[in-house]
Scaffold this active site. Structure first.
Site, short mmCIF file in Angstrom:
data_model
loop_
_atom_site.label_atom_id
_atom_site.label_comp_id
_atom_site.label_asym_id
_atom_site.label_seq_id
_atom_site.Cartn_x
_atom_site.Cartn_y
_atom_site.Cartn_z
N CYS A 1 0.84 -1.19 0.00
CA CYS A 1 0.00 0.00 0.00
C CYS A 1 0.89 1.26 0.00
O CYS A 1 1.89 1.32 0.70
CB CYS A 1 -0.95 0.08 1.18
SG CYS A 1 -2.11 -1.28 1.25
N ARG B 1 4.08 -0.19 -4.65
CA ARG B 1 3.77 -0.71 -3.31
C ARG B 1 2.45 -1.48 -3.28
O ARG B 1 2.10 -2.09 -2.27
CB ARG B 1 3.70 0.43 -2.31
CG ARG B 1 4.99 1.23 -2.21
CD ARG B 1 4.84 2.32 -1.18
NE ARG B 1 4.63 1.77 0.13
CZ ARG B 1 5.60 1.46 0.98
NH1 ARG B 1 6.85 1.65 0.65
NH2 ARG B 1 5.32 0.96 2.15
N TRP C 1 -2.73 -2.70 -1.78
CA TRP C 1 -2.39 -4.11 -1.96
C TRP C 1 -3.31 -4.85 -0.99
O TRP C 1 -3.18 -4.73 0.23
CB TRP C 1 -0.92 -4.36 -1.61
CG TRP C 1 -0.47 -5.74 -1.93
CD1 TRP C 1 -0.09 -6.21 -3.15
CD2 TRP C 1 -0.35 -6.83 -1.02
NE1 TRP C 1 0.25 -7.54 -3.06
CE2 TRP C 1 0.10 -7.95 -1.76
CE3 TRP C 1 -0.58 -7.00 0.34
CZ2 TRP C 1 0.33 -9.20 -1.20
CZ3 TRP C 1 -0.36 -8.25 0.91
CH2 TRP C 1 0.09 -9.33 0.14
N ASN D 1 -2.05 2.06 5.79
CA ASN D 1 -1.15 0.99 5.35
C ASN D 1 -0.84 0.16 6.58
O ASN D 1 -0.41 0.71 7.59
CB ASN D 1 0.13 1.61 4.77
CG ASN D 1 1.20 0.57 4.49
OD1 ASN D 1 0.90 -0.62 4.32
ND2 ASN D 1 2.45 1.00 4.43
N GLY D 2 -1.05 -1.15 6.49
CA GLY D 2 -0.77 -2.03 7.62
C GLY D 2 -1.92 -2.98 7.85
O GLY D 2 -2.78 -3.14 6.96
N GLU E 1 17.85 -17.59 -6.86
CA GLU E 1 17.41 -16.26 -7.26
C GLU E 1 16.90 -16.27 -8.71
O GLU E 1 15.90 -15.63 -9.02
CB GLU E 1 18.58 -15.27 -7.09
CG GLU E 1 18.34 -13.87 -7.63
CD GLU E 1 17.15 -13.15 -7.02
OE1 GLU E 1 16.53 -13.68 -6.08
OE2 GLU E 1 16.81 -12.07 -7.52
N LYS F 1 13.15 -15.11 -9.85
CA LYS F 1 12.94 -14.03 -10.80
C LYS F 1 12.00 -14.48 -11.92
O LYS F 1 11.08 -13.77 -12.30
CB LYS F 1 14.28 -13.64 -11.41
CG LYS F 1 14.95 -12.37 -11.31
CD LYS F 1 14.69 -11.25 -10.42
CE LYS F 1 13.91 -11.41 -9.19
NZ LYS F 1 14.41 -10.77 -7.99
N GLU G 1 8.33 -14.83 -10.61
CA GLU G 1 7.57 -13.65 -10.23
C GLU G 1 7.24 -12.74 -11.40
O GLU G 1 6.20 -12.08 -11.36
CB GLU G 1 8.25 -12.87 -9.10
CG GLU G 1 9.57 -12.24 -9.44
CD GLU G 1 10.11 -11.40 -8.26
OE1 GLU G 1 11.33 -11.32 -8.14
OE2 GLU G 1 9.31 -10.85 -7.49
N HIS H 1 16.80 -37.62 -6.39
CA HIS H 1 16.10 -38.10 -5.20
C HIS H 1 14.62 -37.76 -5.25
O HIS H 1 13.96 -37.66 -4.23
CB HIS H 1 16.76 -37.54 -3.94
CG HIS H 1 18.18 -37.99 -3.81
ND1 HIS H 1 18.52 -39.28 -3.47
CD2 HIS H 1 19.34 -37.34 -4.04
CE1 HIS H 1 19.84 -39.40 -3.48
NE2 HIS H 1 20.36 -38.24 -3.83
N LYS I 1 5.96 -4.20 -3.72
CA LYS I 1 7.29 -4.00 -3.16
C LYS I 1 7.11 -3.58 -1.71
O LYS I 1 6.07 -3.04 -1.35
CB LYS I 1 7.97 -2.88 -3.95
CG LYS I 1 9.44 -2.95 -3.86
CD LYS I 1 10.10 -2.55 -5.13
CE LYS I 1 11.58 -2.72 -5.00
NZ LYS I 1 12.03 -3.94 -5.62
C1 F6R Z 1 11.77 -10.40 -5.30
C2 F6R Z 1 11.67 -9.41 -4.26
C3 F6R Z 1 11.30 -9.85 -2.90
C4 F6R Z 1 12.08 -9.06 -1.85
C5 F6R Z 1 11.55 -9.40 -0.45
C6 F6R Z 1 12.33 -8.68 0.63
O1 F6R Z 1 12.21 -9.84 -6.49
O2 F6R Z 1 11.86 -8.24 -4.48
O3 F6R Z 1 11.49 -11.22 -2.73
O4 F6R Z 1 13.43 -9.36 -1.95
O5 F6R Z 1 10.20 -9.05 -0.36
O6 F6R Z 1 12.24 -7.30 0.48
P1 F6R Z 1 13.28 -6.33 1.14
O7 F6R Z 1 14.59 -6.57 0.50
O8 F6R Z 1 12.75 -4.96 0.88
O9 F6R Z 1 13.31 -6.67 2.60
#
Ligand code: F6R
Length: 605
Positions: free
Chosen positions: A2, A27, A75, A99-100, A478, A482, A485, A501, A600
């Site tokens: 949010c 966000r 969000w 937000n929260g 990673e 990527k 997502e 296995h 994010k």
């Molecule tokens: C994936 C991604 C998330 C963040 C995770 C932690 O591309 O961005 O997996 O890495 O939500 O976020 P931060 O780094 O802000 O604590």
């Protein structure tokens, strides 16, 4: 999670809110809304499901009346993606955005008999109703009483009837920054929405009541005593948060990696060796711990996996890497001899913050690797190493990951030096190798065509597997995240030797397997594992160092990284993985910067 924006000042507020929401959209982008106090004292509310552009389209017709207002991009947590669940919420004489998560909202509905006043399924509307319940003409009193009842996390911006030239704010855990500028006062979830107006801002302290007036901001501590905000300054400008000619933020941020790494490592070198004195960390600090506990979420946690694979063999201290959401509810075996490293781009991830607090309560010292200056994680840690990636706007993390890796390299080198494992020559050689990664990344970015070939095969796949051993396994985690997502291709990372296995049962004709074999010590073993999937007709995309000798028929596509030292193959390899994910998403026609269901800065549990 949010995005919040509020403005009061001489300018017309509508476009300031809409522009701010567009900046904060990463966000959350389920729905968006604004509330504007009109010059006649009435409140205009508009909301729309979907992205901010949808809201903008309907608001464009509205007049520009009003100089004080609040906006929110959601969000969804409590209640579906519907118009009634969209903020702002208005109950009686109170209009608010949040937000929260209010964890005890059911109890509050019962206790204050609020049920009949609610039209949405959200916890937020309950907070609005509670504030309205306490409001008898004194907003500050109403806020203080309401906050005593609330459990959970919140950042609120509130408009009260009778005071429509000002915005009242309070927060617990969820982030909120504010700035008083000659053009008015602003509040937002983060600085990206404010930077157009000012580079100076402050982080609103928890449980401090803040009132935004047109020409100043008042802040009061928990006892109602006036408090002075601690003014911070951002070291990037408005262009950093724009696309600058790239079609998407993700691609721009992938390309920014060489510069971000340079900015992160160079200021921390003295005579060619790592030095953290600028951050107040002396050599003694790196001598004393007996084990390292890395805690983080998602990509940041995967950076920690690479950190472990770098630090353990060099420094010879055990490193455990923990998922913050699990760690925070565990009984960790750590104490004052443990160094806890928390890793976070946003510095606001709630699980990482809770894990940090738990680690501290066990006596562990906490070092944070954080990108956002002044964020909660940075403030609460004993020491902070800021990564200097600049703002990361694409939801999928790219440059933040590579700068986190660079800091792990610096830490490994520093620990090895102070513990007598490296002499200065070896230390400088190590740092030279780190710099070579930067050129290697630039090389990868210049030769993207081969990656597009990999995408040809991945774009129609339903599943993909990423395999490797040791450090290669750490990168593959990673890489798989990527791809999942941003392209919605189901991808899993496996330690190459573990496939047989169980997972190898899933390998069938044509299934893409991205295989990494950049580590000499396990090269032949990995090649054998690749043969196992190739024998089952997988489509193998193999990544090796440039000088690797590839046995006949082992792969369908071969990509290389221009690095000689095994310990340093990670940074360029990861750039290949990011590009594979990016182009696969584009080939599938998806919104690469804002993948579905994500946001994010994950400020809810
Ligand atoms: C994936 C991604 C998330 C963040 C995770 C932690 O591309 O961005 O997996 O890495 O939500 O976020 P931060 O780094 O802000 O604590």
């Amino acid at each position: 999670m949010c995005g919040i924006i509020g403005y009061t000042g001489p300018a017309a507020v509508k476009n300031i809110l809409l522009e701010g929401l567009a900046q904060l959209e990463y966000r959350g982008y389920d729905s968006a809304g604004i509330a504007i106090a009109k010059d006649d004292g009435s409140i205009y509310i508009e909301k729309q499901t979907g992205q901010v552009a949808n809201l903008k389209a309907i608001c464009d017709q509205a007049d520009d009346d009003g100089h004080c207002g609040i906006g929110h991009t959601r969000w969804a947590t409590h209640g579906g993606v519907t118009r009634p669940n969209t903020h702002p919420h208005q109950v009686g004489r109170v209009t608010l955005i949040h937000n929260g998560i209010i964890e005890n909202y059911h109890e509050i509905i019962e206790k204050f008999d609020l049920k009949d006043q609610l039209v949405s399924e959200t916890d937020t509307e309950v907070a609005a109703a509670l504030l309205n319940h306490f409001y008898d003409g004194d907003p500050e009193e109403a806020i203080r009483k309401a906050v005593q009842e609330l459990e959970g996390s919140f950042a609120f911006c509130i408009l009260f009837e009778g005071f429509t030239d000002r915005i009242f704010c309070i927060r617990n855990v969820s982030p909120l920054v504010a700035s008083s500028t000659p053009e008015g006062s602003l509040v937002a979830s983060d600085i990206t929405a404010v930077i157009k107006y000012s580079k100076q801002y402050f982080v609103v302290p928890e449980y401090h009541l803040m009132v935004l007036y047109q020409d100043h901001i008042d802040l009061f501590d928990e006892n109602g005593v006036k408090a002075e905000p601690e003014i911070l300054e951002v070291n990037w400008d408005v262009e950093s948060a724009q696309k600058m000619g790239f079609p998407h933020y993700m691609l721009k941020e992938i390309h920014e990696q060489p510069e971000a790494i340079i900015k992160t490592i160079t200021p921390r070198l003295k005579n060619g060796l790592p030095c953290f004195e600028g951050e107040g960390i002396d050599d003694e600090f790196f001598k004393n711990f007996t084990n390292i506990n890395v805690v983080a979420c998602g990509t940041a946690m995967y950076a920690g996996m690479v950190g472990k694979a770098i630090i353990e063999p060099i420094v010879k201290v055990p490193v455990s890497v923990n998922i913050a959401s699990e760690f925070r509810y565990s009984t960790p075996l750590i104490d004052k001899h443990t160094l806890t490293i928390v890793v976070s781009q946003s510095g606001e991830t709630i699980d990482t913050l809770a894990a940090l607090r738990l680690a501290k309560s066990c006596g562990s010292r906490v070092l944070a690797i954080v990108n956002v200056k002044g964020s909660s994680i940075a403030r609460e840690s004993d020491y902070v190493l800021y990564t200097h990636a600049g703002p990361e706007i694409a939801v999928a993390s790219t440059k933040a990951y590579s700068v986190q890796l660079s800091v792990f390299y610096l830490l490994a080198c520093k620990c090895a030096l102070v513990r007598g494992i490296f002499d200065e020559t070896k230390g400088r050689e190590f740092i030279d190798n780190l710099y070579k990664c930067i050129d290697a990344i630039s090389g990868v970015l210049e030769h993207k065509e081969i990656i597009e070939k990999a995408v040809e095969h991945l774009k129609d796949a339903e599943h993909a597997y990423y395999i490797g051993r040791g450090l290669d396994y750490a990168f593959s985690m990673e890489g798989a995240l990527k791809l999942k997502e941003v392209s919605y291709v189901h991808a899993e990372a496996y330690a190459a030797g573990e496939l047989k296995h169980g997972t190898i049962a899933l390998i069938e004709e044509g299934i893409p397997v991205v295989a990494f074999a950049t580590q000499d010590a396990v090269y032949n073993k990995t090649i054998s594992n690749i043969r196992e999937v190739k024998a089952r007709n997988a489509y193998v995309i193999l990544i090796t160092k440039e000088d690797a000798e590839i046995p006949e028929g082992v792969c369908d596509l071969h990509l290389t990284v221009p690095i000689k030292d095994d310990l340093f193959t990670g940074l360029p390899t990861v750039v290949i993985l990011q590009l594979i994910a990016y182009y696969t998403s584009i080939a599938r026609g998806l919104n690469v910067d804002k993948p579905r269901n994500l946001a994010k800065s994950v400020t809810v549990e």
